[in-house]
Scaffold this motif. Structure first.
Motif, PDB file in Angstrom:
ATOM      1  N   ALA B 100      -3.589 -10.260  -7.167  1.00  0.00           N
ATOM      2  CA  ALA B 100      -2.292  -9.907  -7.742  1.00  0.00           C
ATOM      3  C   ALA B 100      -2.143 -10.452  -9.155  1.00  0.00           C
ATOM      4  CB  ALA B 100      -1.170 -10.405  -6.839  1.00  0.00           C
ATOM      5  N   TYR B 114      14.715  -4.074  -7.178  1.00  0.00           N
ATOM      6  CA  TYR B 114      13.415  -3.971  -6.519  1.00  0.00           C
ATOM      7  C   TYR B 114      13.164  -5.241  -5.724  1.00  0.00           C
ATOM      8  CZ  TYR B 114      11.926  -6.771 -10.572  1.00  0.00           C
ATOM      9  OH  TYR B 114      11.814  -7.736 -11.531  1.00  0.00           O
ATOM     10  N   ASP B 115      12.193  -5.178  -4.861  1.00  0.00           N
ATOM     11  CA  ASP B 115      11.838  -6.390  -4.119  1.00  0.00           C
ATOM     12  C   ASP B 115      10.316  -6.515  -4.008  1.00  0.00           C
ATOM     13  OD1 ASP B 115      10.786  -5.077  -1.736  1.00  0.00           O
ATOM     14  OD2 ASP B 115      12.878  -4.511  -1.354  1.00  0.00           O
ATOM     15  N   PHE B 116       9.877  -7.647  -3.472  1.00  0.00           N
ATOM     16  CA  PHE B 116       8.441  -7.918  -3.423  1.00  0.00           C
ATOM     17  C   PHE B 116       7.846  -7.723  -2.038  1.00  0.00           C
ATOM     18  CE2 PHE B 116       9.708  -9.803  -7.376  1.00  0.00           C
ATOM     19  CZ  PHE B 116       8.647  -9.518  -8.216  1.00  0.00           C
ATOM     20  N   SER B 117       8.405  -6.751  -1.303  1.00  0.00           N
ATOM     21  CA  SER B 117       7.853  -6.537   0.039  1.00  0.00           C
ATOM     22  C   SER B 117       6.377  -6.121   0.040  1.00  0.00           C
ATOM     23  CB  SER B 117       8.715  -5.584   0.859  1.00  0.00           C
ATOM     24  OG  SER B 117       9.231  -4.577   0.061  1.00  0.00           O
ATOM     25  N   PRO B 118       5.869  -5.414  -1.002  1.00  0.00           N
ATOM     26  CA  PRO B 118       4.427  -5.136  -0.978  1.00  0.00           C
ATOM     27  C   PRO B 118       3.579  -6.397  -0.973  1.00  0.00           C
ATOM     28  CG  PRO B 118       5.505  -3.753  -2.592  1.00  0.00           C
ATOM     29  CD  PRO B 118       6.534  -4.739  -2.123  1.00  0.00           C
ATOM     30  N   LEU B 119       4.024  -7.392  -1.697  1.00  0.00           N
ATOM     31  CA  LEU B 119       3.298  -8.661  -1.718  1.00  0.00           C
ATOM     32  C   LEU B 119       3.244  -9.245  -0.308  1.00  0.00           C
ATOM     33  CD1 LEU B 119       1.964 -11.087  -3.146  1.00  0.00           C
ATOM     34  CD2 LEU B 119       4.257 -11.968  -3.598  1.00  0.00           C
ATOM     35  N   GLU B 121       3.597  -7.653   2.512  1.00  0.00           N
ATOM     36  CA  GLU B 121       2.754  -6.798   3.368  1.00  0.00           C
ATOM     37  C   GLU B 121       1.272  -7.035   3.090  1.00  0.00           C
ATOM     38  OE1 GLU B 121       3.873  -5.079   5.895  1.00  0.00           O
ATOM     39  OE2 GLU B 121       5.923  -5.676   5.339  1.00  0.00           O
ATOM     40  N   ARG B 122       0.938  -7.203   1.837  1.00  0.00           N
ATOM     41  CA  ARG B 122      -0.461  -7.427   1.481  1.00  0.00           C
ATOM     42  C   ARG B 122      -0.964  -8.761   2.023  1.00  0.00           C
ATOM     43  NH1 ARG B 122      -0.702  -6.362  -4.870  1.00  0.00           N
ATOM     44  NH2 ARG B 122      -2.848  -7.065  -4.635  1.00  0.00           N
ATOM     45  N   TYR B 125      -1.417  -8.384   5.724  1.00  0.00           N
ATOM     46  CA  TYR B 125      -2.604  -7.561   5.958  1.00  0.00           C
ATOM     47  C   TYR B 125      -3.882  -8.394   5.789  1.00  0.00           C
ATOM     48  CZ  TYR B 125      -6.076  -3.892   4.919  1.00  0.00           C
ATOM     49  OH  TYR B 125      -7.194  -3.104   4.886  1.00  0.00           O
TER      50      TYR B 125
END
Lengths: 93, 489
Positions: B100, B114-119, B121-122, B125
């Motif tokens: 990242a 916006y938010d940092f939900s992809p972070l 989730e990653r 994962y």
């Protein structure tokens, strides 16, 4: 007409924020780029591996892959001018 | 209740980093996040890497590396210097990255919605992918510096830390300390992300940089307090833990005496130095301090006791040469594993490192006798009075616990004690200060008589033991020290 604009939109789940983002973006694109764009909406909850590949940190993130240069916008997609500016596109009309 | 909050409430996880776990009394809090803070260049990233690497190699605990700063490729390349092959670990699904780092292209922020939900989730994962037990994140500050919405970052970090706790994953996170500002990190994340914090610093020495670390806080968890030194070697990190002071377990015995093997002197001492005692031999240059030490170690080896010689005064080779003149082949003894020499650069002496070297040498051959030649060298080198005191307190505590008997030489600036009664009055304040730590003091002096310089010896103190109080003359001859008669005016 051939597709000239290739876009990806990353969202998280089926939250109101995600749905708003998709709706706003489609509205903007349909006004000026109808028929010449392709948009792929990706849910990071379902596809964390794709988020990893594209190094996505925040949602919503819109990526313009074609035409170059590659551009990213994160956050609010409701303001047409801001979105086009962020994507380095000029409104056709 | 009190016990619960003080100690043992949280399990520890051994990091596998040399010395680090001892400082932390077992390791970092298991299933929790610990902050590593410090200015740039203090070694934060090295700790993170080694934490992951040791976890995989020594404990079969897989790891996730979350980087917000350095490129994944660069990290992989950097650790190759330590001989660590990250590519192989990645292929074996023991290690994975959440890459990242900052992107090259332009990122346009449209508002803060916006938010940092992809972070999140990653990270989830990645943890699942390698069934991780350890995670590192480097650095939190670079994430903050890249985005406007700081609240969203805080929220995401909070969620990640909660997720880690749920999964029982132990984490190390880095934050950058900026100047002497209040707080441990620029963005004040320590308050909500970490249960503990360790601060690193880099001190300018005269010829090199000295690295230090100290535990700032560990909620409800025991750790060894104080500043400890560490080094970054070609095999990773080495932390030099302070030796715990446990006076209760002192293995001293007045009945067992450690002889010098010098006829006359052992009798004066009532057979020798009591087991586990530390005796200071004080005298000016040329009085034979080093020689007494050599006798002491040689006699020990003769009796089957291994020895350690801390050579600070002169180079080891020179010590060996001098010994050989008197018939003691230290080279051979060294090859036979009976004696070890410890030496160090006299500029920028690292207290804890020197202690560690001595302790390692003693442990390695189970030495029972040690000679420190000399304490004064430490004082005249970069150590200050307080450092020398701390050094000695720890060393003496360790020796007593191990039942090691020790002779420490001290260069006294006083050379001539001519008149009766002057012996005592010539004692310097330093020796008196050291005296509280030593069990015995043997004083060596010159005296001028009949147009000759004579050498005198007197046992000034021998804790809890009888000893002769008279002054004796002695000579240094080929073969060593020869005691003479009681000295008379």
């Amino acid at each position: 007409m051939p597709v000239k604009y290739v876009l990806k939109l990353y969202v998280t789940g089926l939250t109101p924020r995600s749905q708003d983002a998709v709706k706003s973006l489609k509205k903007i694109l349909n006004e000026d780029y109808k028929g010449v764009y392709s948009l792929r909406v990706i849910d990071v909850v379902k596809h964390p591996n794709l988020a990893e590949d594209d190094k996505i940190l925040a949602t919503p993130t819109l990526i313009k892959i074609l035409p170059p240069p590659v551009r990213r916008i994160i956050g609010d997609l409701s303001n047409k001018e801001k979105v086009l500016l962020g994507l380095d596109l000029v409104a056709v009309r | 209740m009190q016990n619960k909050t003080r100690k043992g409430a949280v399990e520890k996880l051994a990091t596998g980093i040399r010395g680090f776990d001892e400082v932390l009394e077992g390791g970092v809090p298991k299933g929790r996040s610990t902050l590593i803070t410090g200015a740039s260049g203090t070694g934060k990233t090295v700790i993170l890497n080694e934490f992951l690497y040791r976890g995989i190699i020594q404990f079969k605990e897989n790891g996730v590396y979350v980087t917000f700063e350095e490129d994944k490729k660069d990290i992989i390349k950097n650790v190759k210097n330590f001989g660590w092959n990250y590519n192989a670990l990645i292929a074996q699904k023991k290690l994975t990255f959440v890459d990242a780092g900052a992107l090259k292209g332009v990122i346009f922020e449209s508002g803060t919605n916006y938010d940092f939900s992809p972070l999140i989730e990653r990270v989830k994962y990645a943890l699942k992918k390698v069934k991780a037990k350890r995670l590192v994140m480097d650095s939190i500050d670079s994430l903050f510096s890249r985005f406007q919405n700081k609240d969203a970052i805080r929220q995401a970090l909070y969620q990640i830390v909660a997720e880690l706790k749920d999964l029982g994953v132990t984490a190390l996170l880095t934050g950058e300390k900026v100047g002497e500002e209040k707080g441990l990190t620029r963005y004040g994340v320590e308050e909500f992300v970490a249960d503990g914090a360790i601060e690193l610093e880099l001190i300018k020495g005269q010829q090199q940089f000295l690295r230090r670390m100290f535990v700032v806080k560990f909620r409800g968890i025991g750790f060894r307090s104080g500043i400890v030194e560490f080094e970054i070697t070609d095999q990773g990190l080495v932390v030099y833990p302070k030796i715990p002071i446990e006076r209760i377990v002192a293995k001293t015995d007045f009945k067992i005496r450690k002889a010098f093997g010098i006829k006359g002197l052992d009798e004066i001492l009532g057979g020798g130095i009591p087991l586990g005692h530390m005796v200071l031999i004080s005298g000016n240059t040329g009085t034979g301090k080093t020689m007494f030490g050599m006798h002491f170690l040689t006699q020990g080896m003769r009796e089957g006791e291994n020895a350690v010689f801390l050579a600070l005064e002169e180079p080891v080779e020179q010590v060996k040469k001098t010994a050989l003149v008197h018939g003691w082949d230290f080279n051979r003894s060294e090859k036979e594993g009976k004696i070890r020499f410890v030496s160090t650069s006299l500029i920028d002496i690292a207290n804890d490192k020197l202690l560690y070297q001595i302790v390692s040498a003693v442990e390695c051959i189970n030495a029972k006798r040690v000679v420190v030649d000399s304490i004064s060298t430490l004082m005249s080198a970069t150590m200050n009075q307080e450092q020398v005191r701390q050094f000695l307190v720890q060393l003496v505590a360790y020796f007593k616990r191990k039942g090691v008997t020790c002779v420490m030489n001290y260069l006294s600036p006083v050379s001539f004690g001519a008149v009766r009664g002057q012996l005592l009055s010539s004692l310097m304040t330093n020796e008196i200060r050291l005296s509280s730590m030593t069990d015995g003091i043997i004083m060596l002096l010159f005296v001028e008589r009949d147009q000759k310089i004579k050498k005198l010896l007197s046992v000034l103190k021998m804790r809890g033991s009888e000893h002769a109080t008279e002054i004796f003359s002695f000579e240094i001859e080929k073969g060593g020290i020869k005691m003479g008669e009681k000295y008379k005016e």
